[in-house]
Scaffold this motif. Structure first.
Motif, short mmCIF file in Angstrom:
data_model
loop_
_atom_site.label_atom_id
_atom_site.label_comp_id
_atom_site.label_asym_id
_atom_site.label_seq_id
_atom_site.Cartn_x
_atom_site.Cartn_y
_atom_site.Cartn_z
N UNK A 98 17.17 -6.92 -16.92
CA UNK A 98 18.04 -5.96 -15.88
C UNK A 98 19.19 -5.19 -16.80
N UNK A 99 19.30 -5.58 -18.03
CA UNK A 99 20.60 -5.24 -18.69
C UNK A 99 20.38 -3.60 -19.26
N UNK A 100 19.28 -3.06 -19.17
CA UNK A 100 19.33 -1.66 -19.49
C UNK A 100 18.10 -1.04 -18.40
N UNK A 101 18.30 -1.58 -17.06
CA UNK A 101 17.42 -1.18 -16.18
C UNK A 101 17.88 -0.20 -15.27
N UNK A 102 16.95 0.72 -14.66
CA UNK A 102 17.36 1.65 -13.60
C UNK A 102 16.77 1.12 -12.26
N UNK A 103 16.69 1.73 -11.27
CA UNK A 103 16.15 1.74 -9.84
C UNK A 103 15.52 2.85 -9.12
N UNK A 104 14.57 2.56 -8.48
CA UNK A 104 13.74 3.80 -7.92
C UNK A 104 13.39 2.93 -6.73
N UNK A 105 13.97 3.73 -5.29
CA UNK A 105 13.84 3.34 -4.11
C UNK A 105 12.47 3.78 -3.29
N UNK A 106 11.49 3.02 -2.92
CA UNK A 106 10.10 3.48 -2.31
C UNK A 106 10.09 3.37 -1.00
N UNK A 107 9.66 4.71 -0.31
CA UNK A 107 9.58 4.90 0.94
C UNK A 107 8.16 4.77 1.19
N UNK A 108 7.42 3.49 1.54
CA UNK A 108 6.14 3.40 1.66
C UNK A 108 5.58 4.36 2.64
N UNK A 109 6.18 4.47 3.77
CA UNK A 109 5.75 5.18 4.89
C UNK A 109 5.67 6.75 4.84
N UNK A 110 6.54 7.33 4.09
CA UNK A 110 6.57 8.84 3.59
C UNK A 110 6.02 9.13 2.48
N UNK A 111 5.74 7.95 1.51
CA UNK A 111 5.18 8.40 0.14
C UNK A 111 3.89 9.08 0.00
N UNK A 112 3.07 8.75 0.97
CA UNK A 112 1.52 9.36 0.65
C UNK A 112 1.15 9.62 2.26
N UNK A 113 0.19 10.29 2.39
CA UNK A 113 -0.39 10.62 3.71
C UNK A 113 -0.78 9.45 4.24
N UNK A 114 -1.44 8.67 3.32
CA UNK A 114 -1.91 7.45 4.14
C UNK A 114 -0.87 6.35 4.36
N UNK A 115 0.24 6.36 3.58
CA UNK A 115 1.64 5.53 3.94
C UNK A 115 1.05 4.16 3.52
N UNK A 116 0.33 3.69 2.57
CA UNK A 116 -0.16 2.29 2.19
C UNK A 116 0.41 2.06 0.99
N UNK A 117 0.28 0.56 0.70
CA UNK A 117 0.63 0.11 -0.49
C UNK A 117 -0.59 0.74 -1.86
N UNK A 118 -1.81 0.71 -1.32
CA UNK A 118 -2.81 1.24 -2.41
C UNK A 118 -2.45 2.60 -2.62
N UNK A 119 -2.14 3.39 -1.61
CA UNK A 119 -1.92 4.81 -1.78
C UNK A 119 -0.64 4.95 -3.01
N UNK A 120 0.29 4.26 -2.51
CA UNK A 120 1.55 4.32 -3.41
C UNK A 120 1.29 3.61 -4.79
N UNK A 121 0.21 2.84 -4.87
CA UNK A 121 -0.02 2.37 -6.16
C UNK A 121 -0.43 3.34 -7.00
N UNK A 122 -1.29 4.26 -6.81
CA UNK A 122 -1.67 5.48 -7.55
C UNK A 122 -0.68 6.05 -8.34
N UNK A 123 0.56 5.96 -7.93
CA UNK A 123 1.66 6.46 -8.53
C UNK A 123 2.53 5.80 -9.68
N UNK A 124 1.84 4.32 -9.81
CA UNK A 124 2.54 3.62 -10.56
C UNK A 124 2.52 4.07 -12.04
N UNK A 125 1.48 4.64 -12.85
CA UNK A 125 1.24 5.21 -13.90
C UNK A 125 2.24 6.39 -14.18
#
Length: 452
Positions: free
Chosen positions: A39-66
């Protein structure tokens, strides 16, 4: 809005240092929080699963990980993923924070196996995952209401009651009940052991007894080192329970400065107050938006006008850990509906390069690291204190020099009192600048971030 890609000519400037707020000069952490090394040099990103994709699923959000990995994201804070209560639900889909079962997954988002797959891939990509945890209240139809009605506070008529009148879709838990505390900690341990999450963002943390959080953190750390974020601003929460808390005072102040309601000198007062109130090792979360601010207070463009990027640079380089909310890199210009489907538009990513530059700088330059790992804050005095804010972060040979123009006009800036000549690299252009002697021009609502 002009960017720093319009290079200022090589100049020789005179600049002065007037205030130093140094991590090294602070007393050591008083009690037992030991931050995870990662954590010493970390940043943080808040994930809103419902609104992130049309599907609103873990799998659909996972495509954004790269993409997020390339952007430099280190911690994914995932908003509540649990089944949402139906009794007294707000809107069609309800609030994420009205929880029906602490050990289950909202079927709209996917399955437990799907969530584990998301966590596993995030880990493979060098990111950590923390879950949003709501310990203060549950949904009206949480199974505890039937199995353990004594675990809740009651009104004068013996009925369940919301912790706050406006929170009509939830009911308050009673922390005088030890059995409830035990069950809550067991539920928190479940996600660390079963899904491999790396900690929690704890909702309305100050509304829950501190000694509960101390015990919870101790129990979780027996499984593995966890990262704990408090949605709170109380220094004592850092002593043994939480790694990081919300820098709300900074957030509200940046909004007011961005719109001209407060003078820039208020930032100096806030820095002094922060140093007095918190220890050197207390991580503080800096942000220009999050789910509450966006949905209820307005978009960053509503709250900060033309100073959106100036405020983001400040949040990313002043002492603290920067947060990015879902869609900020896409220039999110709408308030996301909290109780209905309201998808983020990812067709364009106008600010992705901007945030990528800031996040990588945060990771790689030790002067910007978190808590005691980072460098001193050094205020640099200018001839334009009413419009321009300038400062350095310094740790050994590492240095970041930031110059921000909050004003509506181009500023001709000189730095006062102390003469020195230094060569920096503009992190947004890669070009060198020599600082030390004459005036620089900085466009309205523009910024310079220089690295040594």
């Amino acid at each position: 809005m002009k960017s720093t890609r319009r290079l200022i000519p090589v100049l020789i400037l005179t600049f002065g240092v007037i205030l130093v707020y140094g991590c090294a000069n602070k007393p050591a952490q008083k009690a037992g929080v030991v931050h995870p090394k990662w954590s010493k040099n970390a940043n943080i990103y808040e994930v809103n699963i419902r609104q992130y994709t049309e599907e609103g699923t873990f799998k659909a959000f996972q495509e954004h990980l790269p993409r997020l990995q390339e952007m430099g994201v280190k911690i994914l804070w995932i908003m509540p993923i649990y089944p949402i209560g139906e009794k007294n639900r707000k809107g069609t889909l309800g609030s994420y924070y009205s929880i029906k079962d602490y050990k289950a997954v909202n079927s709209n988002f996917g399955t437990m196996e799907g969530f584990k797959a998301l966590v596993d891939e995030a880990h493979e990509r060098g990111m950590k995952v923390i879950l949003d945890w709501v310990a203060n209240h549950t949904a009206w139809d949480h199974h505890w209401t039937k199995e353990h009605p004594g675990w809740y506070t009651k009104d004068e008529n013996g009925n369940f009651k919301p912790p706050v009148a406006d929170w009509s879709d939830v009911i308050e838990l009673d922390y005088s009940n030890q059995a409830m505390r035990d069950a809550m900690i067991e539920a928190m341990k479940f996600w660390v052991t079963e899904a491999g999450v790396d900690g929690y963002r704890c909702d309305v943390a100050a509304a829950v007894p501190t000694e509960f959080w101390v015990r919870a953190t101790k129990e979780l750390n027996k499984i593995k080192p966890v990262f704990m974020l408090a949605e709170a601003n109380q220094p004592e929460l850092h002593d043994q329970a939480f790694d990081m808390s919300y820098a709300w005072d900074f957030h509200f102040l940046i909004n007011e400065i961005a719109t001209g309601k407060k003078p820039l000198t208020a930032l100096d007062k806030q820095m002094k107050a922060e140093q007095k109130k918190f220890e050197a090792n207390d991580y503080r979360m800096m942000f220009t938006s999050n789910h509450d601010e966006n949905s209820w207070k307005g978009t960053v463009y509503e709250r900060m006008g033309e100073n959106v990027k100036v405020g983001a640079v400040l949040a990313a380089t002043i002492q603290g850990m920067p947060l990015i909310y879902s869609g900020q890199e896409a220039g999110l210009e709408k308030r996301l509906d909290f109780f209905e489907k309201d998808v983020i538009n990812w067709d364009e990513l106008p600010l992705e390069d901007f945030y990528t530059t800031l996040l990588h700088l945060k990771t790689e330059n030790e002067a910007l690291w978190n808590g005691k790992y980072g460098g001193d804050f050094v205020k640099v005095e200018t001839n334009k204190p009413e419009n321009v804010y300038a400062y350095k972060r310094v740790k050994g040979d590492d240095e970041v020099f930031v110059i921000l123009n909050f004003g509506d006009e181009q500023q001709e800036i000189s730095f006062l009192k102390v003469e020195e000549i230094s060569t920096y690299t503009n992190v947004f252009t890669g070009q060198e600048m020599t600082i030390g002697g004459q005036v620089i021009s900085l466009a309205a609502h523009d910024y310079l971030v220089l690295e040594k």
